[in-house]
Design an enzyme around this catalytic site. Structure first.
Site, PDB file in Angstrom:
ATOM      1  N   LYS A 147      38.589 -23.041  36.391  1.00 48.60           N
ATOM      2  CA  LYS A 147      39.069 -24.377  36.752  1.00 48.60           C
ATOM      3  C   LYS A 147      38.481 -25.456  35.862  1.00 48.60           C
ATOM      4  O   LYS A 147      38.509 -26.622  36.193  1.00 48.60           O
ATOM      5  CB  LYS A 147      38.724 -24.656  38.214  1.00 48.60           C
ATOM      6  CG  LYS A 147      39.447 -23.713  39.155  1.00 48.60           C
ATOM      7  CD  LYS A 147      39.005 -23.960  40.573  1.00 48.60           C
ATOM      8  CE  LYS A 147      39.224 -22.727  41.424  1.00 48.60           C
ATOM      9  NZ  LYS A 147      38.292 -22.655  42.528  1.00 48.60           N
ATOM     10  N   MET A 193      23.593 -23.494  39.469  1.00 47.57           N
ATOM     11  CA  MET A 193      24.287 -24.738  39.095  1.00 47.57           C
ATOM     12  C   MET A 193      23.489 -25.962  39.524  1.00 47.57           C
ATOM     13  O   MET A 193      23.954 -26.774  40.323  1.00 47.57           O
ATOM     14  CB  MET A 193      25.686 -24.768  39.741  1.00 47.57           C
ATOM     15  CG  MET A 193      26.594 -23.627  39.302  1.00 47.57           C
ATOM     16  SD  MET A 193      28.175 -23.558  40.212  1.00 47.57           S
ATOM     17  CE  MET A 193      27.665 -22.792  41.765  1.00 47.57           C
ATOM     18  N   ASP A 236      37.147 -15.756  36.050  1.00 47.67           N
ATOM     19  CA  ASP A 236      36.573 -17.100  36.003  1.00 47.67           C
ATOM     20  C   ASP A 236      36.133 -17.438  34.579  1.00 47.67           C
ATOM     21  O   ASP A 236      35.964 -16.558  33.742  1.00 47.67           O
ATOM     22  CB  ASP A 236      35.345 -17.165  36.924  1.00 47.67           C
ATOM     23  CG  ASP A 236      35.751 -17.155  38.387  1.00 47.67           C
ATOM     24  OD1 ASP A 236      36.930 -17.406  38.671  1.00 47.67           O
ATOM     25  OD2 ASP A 236      34.872 -16.893  39.228  1.00 47.67           O
TER      26      ASP A 236
END
Lengths: 256, 256
Positions: free
Chosen positions: B67, B181, B45
């Site tokens: 991503k 987050m 990641d």
């Protein structure tokens, strides 16, 4: 504030609060391993297995400060004194706690004692048993559709004389509830979870000795929880939709 | 069920879902390090730092499957295909996720794909960012008097078009709430926490890049949270009485 050394060998006069991880020796962090290998004194809890203690260097004195297992009881104050005396004798001290050192381990009292005594310290985080349990079961603890939260709690109070409930008020249903030291009174625990509003078909899984060769687990739905017999300590109870595969799978039995 | 190998080198044809820990290379577990050193393919990641990737052996191909960051987007399905193709080509594959691989990481979908494809896999737990944050701040995340629970949640939904609240219903006040987050919309978040019944003087601390040299934090009370400007991602927001020392201490400023 703790010190933030980037060196890997233990410094004389310092105390390191170190997470030993869930039990397997290779689930220690690299930093924890280096400190164990190089320190002068290890003060460890009962739950730290011999295989982990065997990683300490030959120079290290290893002292159990566990409060169970039939040994003469050491007080929390006694642990503080051993840490502080060790550091003041210019030894490097590893205070080794199972899992992560800051979770359910009375670290607050130990840190306060070190601050009070002006002993420099550093905290080394570790892998907590819950994550080892998830890894062993092959199940994610969170899920975008059914388990958006993780709740870590302890059932420790359940064995005291004036027991507080594990959870007051409603328990979120989109959570995986992880209960450390759930105790043996499953009937009471089941009642508390039902009182918290969890549906009777909520999956539950008790895993014993996660991440060790002795690992075993039993699972059931909440309406059967009072009949569940977990394995020997250390035990974790995991409750929530994320445990659904444990009911359908081979672990669906009520005794470890 | 995952396999439970006790060997330390990566086995060809296997996929390892491995926790990279919070960022510092020596906060990987020993098992994770051995697998990285010996595997053929690393799929990582974005949040895994270069210093951790540098631990992979010279034989390893290293592929970012993050991503974000302006790269061509890879789909979740694309990640599954890379893992499965790698294993079927008899390579040993490390799927490296920051922190612990089972927490807020869509591991469920990846495990389901591996099971569907009959690819053998193993999960290696890791140190989650919350524990690194606690260690860095020198604060226990639980406390016998003020924080009997830990709640891990994610503010990720806050940035989507149809945002779900982080927490529905009352938030337990005897908990440390750890928000992964949390996003940038502190006004909305503050409102949700107040709606959950947390008192306006509840301490909050946003820590950015925990356990790395870039680590920084800002703290305030809940009634000031809308003015808080956390540092750059990755950020954790910690909320609860256990954070009280962050308000009294040197970290009491509203900008990172």
């Amino acid at each position: 504030m703790p010190t933030h050394s980037t060196q890997t060998a233990a410094t004389p006069g310092n105390v390191y609060l170190v997470g030993a991880g869930p039990g397997a020796p290779d689930l220690l962090t690299v930093r924890a391993l280096r400190l164990l290998e190089s320190c002068d004194l290890v003060l460890h809890d009962d739950l730290v297995p011999d295989e982990v203690l065997a990683l300490a260097g030959p120079q290290a004195e290893i002292v159990s400060v566990g409060k169970r297992c039939g040994k003469p009881r050491i007080t929390q104050q006694g642990i503080h004194e051993l840490m502080i005396e060790g550091a003041r004798a210019n030894r490097s001290v590893v205070r080794l706690k199972s899992g992560d050192p800051l979770v359910f381990g009375r670290a607050g009292e130990e840190l306060a004692a070190l601050r009070e005594a002006s002993v420099p310290f550093e905290i080394v985080p570790g892998v907590t048993a819950a994550f080892a349990a998830g890894a062993a079961l092959g199940l994610p603890l969170t899920d975008r559709t059914s388990a958006s939260k993780l709740i870590f709690a302890t059932g420790h109070h359940a064995s005291s004389k004036d027991p507080a409930p594990v959870f007051e008020g409603a328990i979120p249903q989109d959570a995986t509830l992880i209960l450390y030291m759930p105790g043996r009174d499953m009937e009471r625990l089941a009642q508390e979870l039902r009182d918290g509003g969890l549906p009777p078909d909520t999956p539950c899984c008790a895993i014993s000795h996660a991440a060790t060769p002795e690992q075993n687990y039993v699972s059931c739905r909440l309406h059967e929880l009072e009949h569940l017999t977990p394995g020997t300590a250390p035990v974790l109870l995991l409750v929530g939709r994320a445990m659904e595969p444990m009911i359908a799978g081979p672990g669906n039995s009520l005794e470890a």
